[in-house]
Scaffold this motif. Structure first.
Motif, PDB file in Angstrom:
ATOM      1  N   ALA A   1       0.896  -1.335   0.132  1.00 57.38           N
ATOM      2  CA  ALA A   1       0.099   0.107  -0.013  1.00 57.38           C
ATOM      3  C   ALA A   1       0.745   1.273  -0.056  1.00 57.38           C
ATOM      4  N   VAL A   2       0.421   2.214  -0.724  1.00 60.73           N
ATOM      5  CA  VAL A   2       1.011   3.216  -1.092  1.00 60.73           C
ATOM      6  C   VAL A   2       0.529   4.641  -0.881  1.00 60.73           C
ATOM      7  N   PRO A   3       0.367   5.087   0.536  1.00 61.56           N
ATOM      8  CA  PRO A   3      -0.230   6.524   0.823  1.00 61.56           C
ATOM      9  C   PRO A   3       0.613   7.429   0.061  1.00 61.56           C
ATOM     10  N   PHE A   4      -0.097   8.513  -0.797  1.00 57.42           N
ATOM     11  CA  PHE A   4       0.436   9.530  -1.186  1.00 57.42           C
ATOM     12  C   PHE A   4      -0.565  10.748  -0.685  1.00 57.42           C
ATOM     13  N   VAL A   5       0.304  12.052  -0.759  1.00 57.90           N
ATOM     14  CA  VAL A   5      -0.341  13.235  -0.419  1.00 57.90           C
ATOM     15  C   VAL A   5      -0.405  14.320  -1.434  1.00 57.90           C
ATOM     16  N   GLY A   6      -1.425  14.870  -1.598  1.00 58.19           N
ATOM     17  CA  GLY A   6      -1.670  15.706  -2.887  1.00 58.19           C
ATOM     18  C   GLY A   6      -2.246  15.008  -4.054  1.00 58.19           C
ATOM     19  N   GLU A   7      -2.081  15.546  -5.113  1.00 60.17           N
ATOM     20  CA  GLU A   7      -2.336  14.853  -6.348  1.00 60.17           C
ATOM     21  C   GLU A   7      -1.737  13.861  -6.763  1.00 60.17           C
ATOM     22  N   PRO A   8      -2.024  12.780  -7.336  1.00 59.78           N
ATOM     23  CA  PRO A   8      -1.385  11.754  -7.868  1.00 59.78           C
ATOM     24  C   PRO A   8      -0.325  11.989  -8.826  1.00 59.78           C
ATOM     25  N   THR A   9       0.605  12.819  -8.654  1.00 56.53           N
ATOM     26  CA  THR A   9       1.309  13.219  -9.936  1.00 56.53           C
ATOM     27  C   THR A   9       2.557  12.410 -10.492  1.00 56.53           C
TER      28      THR A   9
ATOM     29  N   ALA B   1       5.276  -1.087 -11.967  1.00 54.45           N
ATOM     30  CA  ALA B   1       3.820  -1.816 -12.160  1.00 54.45           C
ATOM     31  C   ALA B   1       3.285  -1.610 -13.363  1.00 54.45           C
ATOM     32  N   GLY B   2       4.470  -1.313 -14.387  1.00 54.39           N
ATOM     33  CA  GLY B   2       3.871  -1.377 -15.760  1.00 54.39           C
ATOM     34  C   GLY B   2       2.976  -0.278 -16.177  1.00 54.39           C
ATOM     35  N   GLY B   3       3.066   0.776 -15.382  1.00 60.14           N
ATOM     36  CA  GLY B   3       2.316   2.021 -15.710  1.00 60.14           C
ATOM     37  C   GLY B   3       0.832   2.101 -15.504  1.00 60.14           C
ATOM     38  N   GLU B   4       0.525   1.058 -14.595  1.00 54.66           N
ATOM     39  CA  GLU B   4      -0.839   0.969 -14.239  1.00 54.66           C
ATOM     40  C   GLU B   4      -1.177   2.222 -13.258  1.00 54.66           C
ATOM     41  N   LEU B   5      -0.468   2.755 -12.716  1.00 56.69           N
ATOM     42  CA  LEU B   5      -0.967   4.003 -11.942  1.00 56.69           C
ATOM     43  C   LEU B   5      -1.226   5.187 -12.801  1.00 56.69           C
ATOM     44  N   ALA B   6      -0.346   5.476 -13.577  1.00 53.53           N
ATOM     45  CA  ALA B   6      -0.576   6.657 -14.580  1.00 53.53           C
ATOM     46  C   ALA B   6      -1.890   6.231 -15.326  1.00 53.53           C
TER      47      ALA B   6
ATOM     48  N   SER C   1      -9.563   7.962  -0.734  1.00 55.78           N
ATOM     49  CA  SER C   1      -9.804   7.158  -1.842  1.00 55.78           C
ATOM     50  C   SER C   1      -8.954   6.031  -2.288  1.00 55.78           C
ATOM     51  N   SER C   2      -9.163   5.061  -2.684  1.00 57.00           N
ATOM     52  CA  SER C   2      -8.145   4.180  -3.122  1.00 57.00           C
ATOM     53  C   SER C   2      -8.239   3.206  -4.308  1.00 57.00           C
ATOM     54  N   ILE C   3      -7.108   2.639  -4.745  1.00 62.98           N
ATOM     55  CA  ILE C   3      -7.139   1.780  -5.975  1.00 62.98           C
ATOM     56  C   ILE C   3      -6.223   0.393  -5.740  1.00 62.98           C
ATOM     57  N   VAL C   4      -6.975  -0.582  -5.961  1.00 62.36           N
ATOM     58  CA  VAL C   4      -6.255  -1.964  -5.823  1.00 62.36           C
ATOM     59  C   VAL C   4      -5.837  -2.310  -7.153  1.00 62.36           C
ATOM     60  N   THR C   5      -4.759  -2.766  -7.697  1.00 65.70           N
ATOM     61  CA  THR C   5      -4.443  -2.839  -9.095  1.00 65.70           C
ATOM     62  C   THR C   5      -3.125  -3.970  -9.031  1.00 65.70           C
ATOM     63  N   ALA C   6      -2.936  -4.555 -10.690  1.00 64.99           N
ATOM     64  CA  ALA C   6      -1.772  -5.521 -10.504  1.00 64.99           C
ATOM     65  C   ALA C   6      -0.573  -4.920 -10.196  1.00 64.99           C
ATOM     66  N   ALA C   7       0.531  -5.673  -9.994  1.00 65.71           N
ATOM     67  CA  ALA C   7       1.543  -5.046  -9.334  1.00 65.71           C
ATOM     68  C   ALA C   7       2.752  -5.267 -10.258  1.00 65.71           C
ATOM     69  N   GLY C   8       2.665  -5.764 -11.550  1.00 71.85           N
ATOM     70  CA  GLY C   8       3.558  -5.677 -12.389  1.00 71.85           C
ATOM     71  C   GLY C   8       4.926  -6.566 -11.979  1.00 71.85           C
ATOM     72  N   GLU C   9       5.968  -5.826 -11.962  1.00 67.77           N
ATOM     73  CA  GLU C   9       7.381  -6.400 -11.649  1.00 67.77           C
ATOM     74  C   GLU C   9       7.487  -5.927 -10.074  1.00 67.77           C
ATOM     75  N   LEU C  10       6.872  -5.508  -9.343  1.00 67.23           N
ATOM     76  CA  LEU C  10       6.982  -5.358  -8.094  1.00 67.23           C
ATOM     77  C   LEU C  10       7.027  -6.456  -7.415  1.00 67.23           C
ATOM     78  N   ARG C  11       7.625  -6.725  -6.183  1.00 69.34           N
ATOM     79  CA  ARG C  11       7.784  -8.006  -5.529  1.00 69.34           C
ATOM     80  C   ARG C  11       6.245  -8.182  -4.944  1.00 69.34           C
ATOM     81  N   ALA C  12       5.542  -7.345  -4.522  1.00 63.52           N
ATOM     82  CA  ALA C  12       4.329  -7.487  -4.050  1.00 63.52           C
ATOM     83  C   ALA C  12       3.319  -8.137  -4.918  1.00 63.52           C
ATOM     84  N   GLY C  13       2.259  -8.903  -4.316  1.00 60.18           N
ATOM     85  CA  GLY C  13       1.256  -9.417  -5.223  1.00 60.18           C
ATOM     86  C   GLY C  13       0.423  -8.438  -5.824  1.00 60.18           C
ATOM     87  N   ARG C  14       0.059  -7.373  -5.117  1.00 59.02           N
ATOM     88  CA  ARG C  14      -0.850  -6.362  -5.528  1.00 59.02           C
ATOM     89  C   ARG C  14      -0.420  -5.151  -4.988  1.00 59.02           C
ATOM     90  N   LEU C  15      -0.961  -4.150  -5.731  1.00 54.39           N
ATOM     91  CA  LEU C  15      -0.553  -2.578  -5.301  1.00 54.39           C
ATOM     92  C   LEU C  15      -1.747  -2.027  -4.946  1.00 54.39           C
TER      93      LEU C  15
END
Ligand code: BES
Ligand code: MN
Ligand code: ZN
Length: 501
Positions: free
Chosen positions: A19-27, A39-44, A58-72
């Motif tokens: 899980a990646v909490p971020f502050v402000g706009e998801p820039t 993560a293969g550009g999933e967030l963008a 507000s949150s999203i759960v998505t595929a993790a691509g080449e991250l070592r985690a199973g989900r992002l």
């Protein structure tokens, strides 16, 4: 749940979910950009799609691509200028609750963006996030059944990801957060239990089990002893029920001991296991909520248990007058005159203003036991909820220096209080023809008058927290379910810790 702190980069951490909490706009700059790349550009893509937003919780759960985690997971912290300690706790809870019903055993949370926004940095973020995750695990829908589908996951391991941090310091802070979160949940579980399940006697039994587990002294005063002690207000409220009242007294530290701040602190919690209103009976609508009228008691019982885990032996008294306020042949009647433990006579003109009656005797008893400072916590008035809603607790206190100490503890705990005035001009409205005063006046300024009533039973520095608005939520939020919130548990723990050696 195991807790582990790692100083690796988030993309190197193996877990079911990162899980990646971020502050402000998801820039998507810096660490976030690298996570997105791996993560293969999933967030963008989700930002472009409008799914991943800046909005707080507000949150999203998505595929993790080449991250070592199973989900992002990415979760919004909201506007940088309004990040508080409370927001950080709630982000922890929101992450955990977002995963309700999912298969998750190991959860990793990246701390740095939040740590940069609060005093105490990453270690403070670790404490507050860990506490939030633990509080997020609480699900009252499972108390009475095991077929509820959407339960927040029971984690095997929480991994706090803090690249560049002092892992030992972060771990120590996070351990503290877990203990405070567990204490809040202990209170919440009791709060949410039904009145046919938790009578005053059962609450006393729960307190006894907690005392034994944590090495606390306990004394439970039954009606015969309460009568000898002169607790006329407490007994009058309890008289209407077949389930007899209990004055629950817990102590950590030696009898008569003073804490490191030179205090003998007492925390006193209203324990009305059910508030029907008594003879001044409440309307049927929402009366079921009045099983939560014991929240103050549950909170002080949990808080002293938490203190004993964090700083064993620190002097503290916790007093919980437990009663059921019921109509019946033995109930107090409007117009009954009773004598409080301090000798003052009270004209009970409304049996539904029962909290202040049981608290008054409990405050006198606290002083008899040598309390030099008191805080009471109570679901005392509907008025406080109408005034402040469910996000801010109304508070009174005197002298101001003591109020300020409690407020500072609240600040550290990430809890919100609004100080209300004790307006002396309203005191004559409590005058009685027959007794020293009545238990209610006219409804105008009723919230202030509730505190003026309690003030009659304090001769030492005292603060009153009216949690009637904040004790439980009527609807769920991203960070909490419907029901008990655990409010003020952390504040009371922080306040008591001011006296730890
Ligand atoms: N337990 C209630 C207060 C309450 C109301 C808590 C709603 C949570 C939600 C308390 O004992 C009570 O009945 N207070 C009365 C006082 C009045 C009779 C002066 C109230 O607020 O109406
Ligand atoms: Mn009442
Ligand atoms: Zn009540």
């Amino acid at each position: 749940m195991q807790l582990r702190v790692v100083v690796d980069q988030p993309w190197d951490v193996a877990a079911d979910v990162l899980a990646v909490p971020f502050v402000g706009e998801p820039t998507l700059q810096g660490v976030l950009a690298e996570i997105d790349r791996r993560a293969g550009g999933e967030l963008a893509a989700l930002v472009a799609f409008g799914e991943l937003k800046a909005e707080r919780y507000s949150s999203i759960v998505t595929a993790a691509g080449e991250l070592r985690a199973g989900r992002l997971m990415a979760i919004g912290g909201g506007d940088a200028g309004t990040i508080t300690r409370q927001v950080v706790v709630r982000i922890g809870s929101a992450i955990e609750r977002r995963l309700a019903g999912r298969s998750v055993k190991t959860l990793a949370i990246w701390l740095n963006d939040l740590g940069d926004r609060i005093d105490g940095g990453v270690a403070a973020a670790a404490e507050l996030i860990a506490r939030g995750v633990v509080e997020g695990e609480f699900e009252p829908a499972t108390i009475y059944r095991d077929n509820f589908k959407s339960v927040p996951p029971a984690l095997d391991e929480l991994i706090l990801v803090a690249p560049g941090a002092d892992a030992a310091a972060v771990k120590k802070a996070a351990d503290r957060g877990v203990i405070i979160g567990e204490g809040a949940n202990l209170a919440r579980r009791l709060d949410n239990r039904a009145a046919n399940d938790v009578t005053p006697e059962i609450l006393a039994g729960e307190a006894r089990a907690i005392a034994e587990k944590h090495g606390l002294y306990i004394d439970v005063i039954d009606p015969a002893r309460a009568a000898k002690l002169g607790m006329g207000m407490f007994l009058a409220v309890g008289a209407g029920s077949d389930n007899p009242p209990r004055m629950i007294v817990l102590r950590s530290g030696e009898e008569g001991a003073t804490d490191a701040a030179g205090r003998r602190l007492a925390i006193i919690g209203k324990g009305v296991c059910f508030d029907s209103g008594g003879i001044s009976i409440k309307p049927a609508n929402q009366m079921e909520e009045m099983k939560m009228d014991k929240t103050g008691a549950c909170t002080v019982i949990a808080a002293i248990a938490t203190l004993s885990r964090l700083a064993p032996g620190t002097p503290l008294l916790a007093i919980a007058p437990a009663v059921e306020n019921m109509p019946g042949p033995h109930s107090a009647r409007p117009g009954d005159i009773v004598k409080a433990m301090n000798g003052k006579t009270v004209d009970i003109i409304n049996t539904d203003a029962e909290g202040r009656l049981i608290l008054g005797d409990a405050m006198c008893y606290a002083e008899n036991l040598g309390a030099t400072h008191m805080v009471d916590i109570a679901t005392l008035t509907g008025a406080v909820g109408r005034a402040l809603g469910d996000q801010m607790t109304g508070a009174f206190g005197t002298p101001q220096a003591w109020y300020d100490k409690v407020a500072a503890a609240g600040e550290r705990a990430g809890e919100r209080y609004w100080q209300l005035p004790m307006i002396d001009e309203y005191r004559p409205d409590l005058d009685s023809w027959y007794a020293d005063f009545t238990n209610t006046g006219s409804p105008e300024g009723g919230l202030v008058k509730s505190a003026l009533f309690l003030r009659e039973f304090a001769t030492v520095p005292w603060v009153h927290l009216d949690i009637a608005g904040t004790a439980y939520f009527h609807k769920k939020t991203p960070y909490a379910p419907t029901g008990a919130t655990g409010v003020s548990h952390a504040t009371l723990v922080e306040l008591a810790l001011d006296g730890a050696k």
